[in-house]
Design a protein around this motif. Structure first.
Motif, PDB file in Angstrom:
ATOM      1  N   LEU D  42       1.003  -1.233  -0.146  1.00 51.50           N
ATOM      2  CA  LEU D  42      -0.098  -0.043   0.051  1.00 51.50           C
ATOM      3  C   LEU D  42       1.018   1.109  -0.007  1.00 51.50           C
ATOM      4  CD1 LEU D  42      -3.064  -0.762   2.391  1.00 51.50           C
ATOM      5  CD2 LEU D  42      -3.175  -0.659   0.117  1.00 51.50           C
ATOM      6  N   ARG D  43       1.999   1.281   0.651  1.00 52.77           N
ATOM      7  CA  ARG D  43       2.810   2.476   0.446  1.00 52.77           C
ATOM      8  C   ARG D  43       3.528   2.576  -0.656  1.00 52.77           C
ATOM      9  NH1 ARG D  43       4.357   1.127   6.175  1.00 52.77           N
ATOM     10  NH2 ARG D  43       5.733  -0.649   5.634  1.00 52.77           N
ATOM     11  N   ARG D  44       3.561   1.447  -1.545  1.00 51.43           N
ATOM     12  CA  ARG D  44       3.920   1.474  -2.901  1.00 51.43           C
ATOM     13  C   ARG D  44       3.071   1.835  -3.685  1.00 51.43           C
ATOM     14  NH1 ARG D  44       7.758  -0.602  -6.138  1.00 51.43           N
ATOM     15  NH2 ARG D  44       6.923  -1.559  -8.489  1.00 51.43           N
ATOM     16  N   ILE D  45       1.820   1.522  -3.438  1.00 53.31           N
ATOM     17  CA  ILE D  45       0.676   2.044  -4.059  1.00 53.31           C
ATOM     18  C   ILE D  45       0.479   3.644  -3.886  1.00 53.31           C
ATOM     19  CG2 ILE D  45      -1.883   2.042  -4.568  1.00 53.31           C
ATOM     20  CD1 ILE D  45      -1.674  -1.124  -3.886  1.00 53.31           C
ATOM     21  N   GLU D  46       0.574   4.111  -2.800  1.00 53.32           N
ATOM     22  CA  GLU D  46       0.380   5.574  -2.605  1.00 53.32           C
ATOM     23  C   GLU D  46       1.660   6.283  -3.415  1.00 53.32           C
ATOM     24  OE1 GLU D  46       1.352   6.511   1.764  1.00 53.32           O
ATOM     25  OE2 GLU D  46       1.349   8.736   1.078  1.00 53.32           O
ATOM     26  N   GLY D  47       2.850   5.743  -3.621  1.00 55.65           N
ATOM     27  CA  GLY D  47       4.040   6.337  -4.347  1.00 55.65           C
ATOM     28  C   GLY D  47       3.276   6.279  -5.933  1.00 55.65           C
ATOM     29  N   GLN D  48       2.762   5.196  -6.310  1.00 58.26           N
ATOM     30  CA  GLN D  48       2.418   5.083  -7.723  1.00 58.26           C
ATOM     31  C   GLN D  48       1.477   6.274  -7.942  1.00 58.26           C
ATOM     32  OE1 GLN D  48       0.967   0.905  -7.535  1.00 58.26           O
ATOM     33  NE2 GLN D  48       2.290   0.574  -9.180  1.00 58.26           N
ATOM     34  N   VAL D  49       0.567   6.390  -6.915  1.00 54.45           N
ATOM     35  CA  VAL D  49      -0.663   7.356  -7.062  1.00 54.45           C
ATOM     36  C   VAL D  49      -0.086   8.965  -7.401  1.00 54.45           C
ATOM     37  CG1 VAL D  49      -2.927   8.553  -6.077  1.00 54.45           C
ATOM     38  CG2 VAL D  49      -2.361   5.897  -6.170  1.00 54.45           C
ATOM     39  N   ARG D  50       0.933   9.057  -6.420  1.00 54.78           N
ATOM     40  CA  ARG D  50       1.731  10.416  -6.338  1.00 54.78           C
ATOM     41  C   ARG D  50       2.409  10.361  -7.820  1.00 54.78           C
ATOM     42  NH1 ARG D  50       2.698  10.228  -0.671  1.00 54.78           N
ATOM     43  NH2 ARG D  50       4.618   8.941  -1.137  1.00 54.78           N
ATOM     44  N   GLY D  51       2.921   9.639  -8.338  1.00 53.37           N
ATOM     45  CA  GLY D  51       3.528   9.407  -9.558  1.00 53.37           C
ATOM     46  C   GLY D  51       2.608   9.889 -10.768  1.00 53.37           C
ATOM     47  N   LEU D  52       1.141   9.292 -10.682  1.00 47.98           N
ATOM     48  CA  LEU D  52       0.126   9.570 -11.398  1.00 47.98           C
ATOM     49  C   LEU D  52      -0.211  11.053 -11.525  1.00 47.98           C
ATOM     50  CD1 LEU D  52      -2.276   6.657 -11.025  1.00 47.98           C
ATOM     51  CD2 LEU D  52      -1.134   7.173 -13.186  1.00 47.98           C
ATOM     52  N   GLN D  53      -0.195  11.588 -10.253  1.00 49.74           N
ATOM     53  CA  GLN D  53      -0.490  13.317 -10.336  1.00 49.74           C
ATOM     54  C   GLN D  53       0.509  13.818 -10.809  1.00 49.74           C
ATOM     55  OE1 GLN D  53      -0.927  14.199  -6.021  1.00 49.74           O
ATOM     56  NE2 GLN D  53      -2.160  12.405  -5.564  1.00 49.74           N
ATOM     57  N   ILE D  65      -0.315   7.004 -18.951  1.00 45.04           N
ATOM     58  CA  ILE D  65      -0.946   7.179 -17.827  1.00 45.04           C
ATOM     59  C   ILE D  65      -1.960   6.296 -17.606  1.00 45.04           C
ATOM     60  CG2 ILE D  65      -2.046   8.949 -16.166  1.00 45.04           C
ATOM     61  CD1 ILE D  65      -1.472  11.415 -17.830  1.00 45.04           C
ATOM     62  N   LEU D  66      -2.783   6.060 -18.517  1.00 48.73           N
ATOM     63  CA  LEU D  66      -3.622   4.927 -18.566  1.00 48.73           C
ATOM     64  C   LEU D  66      -3.164   3.590 -18.091  1.00 48.73           C
ATOM     65  CD1 LEU D  66      -6.156   5.932 -21.479  1.00 48.73           C
ATOM     66  CD2 LEU D  66      -6.900   5.640 -19.192  1.00 48.73           C
ATOM     67  N   THR D  67      -1.891   3.224 -19.030  1.00 53.35           N
ATOM     68  CA  THR D  67      -1.198   2.061 -18.619  1.00 53.35           C
ATOM     69  C   THR D  67      -0.689   2.022 -17.371  1.00 53.35           C
ATOM     70  OG1 THR D  67      -0.460   1.958 -20.786  1.00 53.35           O
ATOM     71  CG2 THR D  67       0.780   0.596 -19.275  1.00 53.35           C
ATOM     72  N   GLN D  68      -0.348   3.250 -16.634  1.00 47.08           N
ATOM     73  CA  GLN D  68       0.000   3.204 -15.198  1.00 47.08           C
ATOM     74  C   GLN D  68      -1.028   3.098 -14.352  1.00 47.08           C
ATOM     75  OE1 GLN D  68       3.000   2.893 -14.600  1.00 47.08           O
ATOM     76  NE2 GLN D  68       4.512   4.098 -16.034  1.00 47.08           N
ATOM     77  N   ILE D  69      -2.399   3.583 -14.678  1.00 47.28           N
ATOM     78  CA  ILE D  69      -3.386   3.413 -13.871  1.00 47.28           C
ATOM     79  C   ILE D  69      -3.610   1.808 -13.425  1.00 47.28           C
ATOM     80  CG2 ILE D  69      -6.102   3.710 -13.735  1.00 47.28           C
ATOM     81  CD1 ILE D  69      -5.440   6.251 -14.535  1.00 47.28           C
TER      82      ILE D  69
END
Lengths: 119, 119, 119, 119
Positions: D42-53, D65-69
């Motif tokens: 979940l900490r990794r996912i939080e980082g991924q979501v910040r990366g998406l931002q 971006i869609l691929t990262q989502i």
């Protein structure tokens, strides 16, 4: 899906504004090899569904039936993939080239198909 | 899914260790009303798949066919839902009550069904 | 998804052949209100993910955490939907109008996005 | 999902009837290694979501971006899988062994989780 003979006519404008192509009507074009592949796949899917009936009739192990159901989902997605490609190539492309208004309608239709219906 | 008559036998131990119930074999029990509902649903799905063949044959509008495909997915999920409930109630429950080892096997099987096959 | 700073460059041709827009590069255009909405949604999703961490930390009931995870999936699909619409409107439209070759590449990319990545 | 601190209390009976475990309460048990793995994910996912931002902020190519989502969806499913296994092993097993009534409630809850929330 009570009556496959008369699909929804909720967007009578259709792709390009013609009477025949579009929702409730015909595809603008279908590549013959895609059509043949899809018919073959759908006949195979029909056989899979009859196989599922036999499994249920014979009280087969639920997990095995669930696994076979997932094969049918996968096979249907294969048909959907071909249809979507054909749709993009012919109808969506025509709508996009036809002007801003028909393009906007097509974007909405595609988004609906992708997020509501592609699963 | 080439041969629906002989489903996978990858876990011959089965649910509870009996010879008959379990993968490649039979369901431990199927509620008669669930069985009847599922047969009815599957016959209906077979009709939907034949309807899809006709739509493809008639070059119907791709987006309409895609919408109907999504109805078939939804109908299949309805069957899967009933089967999964039956599976939990009868076979999973038996396996869980049967001891730690058969329970662990069942958890793995369920996770596989849920995350690989339930879509 | 190890390094969000350098996304895949597997299709360097991009949308329309320009150096900047396309895979590994920039969007052809992003409607400002879509961008703002997506940033807002993603900040909210970040908060949801931190909430999930707290739930896991506190040993909260698994089914409640699973329900919250499904809210995050749903929220992510909301972002994906906006991005897909923007993609169709700007980049896909440009590629389709750009000629048969770039159109074919775009169809393939869209099919990939729809069937591999939209879930 | 407005308030992660107070999850749904729609089934106050919970797993086994106790006050603490069950919906709106606590997990019956969580394997420590599962908890640790999930927090890490979940900490990794939080980082991924910040990366998406950051990707949205920088007007990155929509398809990237869609691929990262889709990577985030996949990572969330990884967490869900672990939680579901823990749920089956501890809470579902307890409910099933606790008697027919609590078992029936658990089947309903599981079917709901599997078909409504596991995607």
């Amino acid at each position: 899906m009570d009556d496959l003979e008369t699909p929804p006519l909720d967007d009578p404008a259709g792709c390009g504004g013609a009477a025949a192509p579009g929702p409730g009507g015909l595809a603008r074009a279908v590549d013959p090899e895609i059509k043949e592949r899809n018919l073959k796949r759908l006949r195979r899917i029909e056989g899979q569904v009859r196989g599922l009936q036999k499994m249920v009739q014979d009280d087969r192990y639920c997990a095995d039936i669930l696994t076979q159901i997932s094969s049918v989902h996968e096979a249907l997605r294969g048909v959907g993939r071909e249809l979507m490609r054909n749709h993009l190539k012919h109808c969506a492309t025509a709508a996009i080239q036809d002007g801003a208004e028909s393009a906007e309608q097509m974007y909405d239709e595609l988004i609906e198909l992708i997020f509501k219906h592609s699963r």
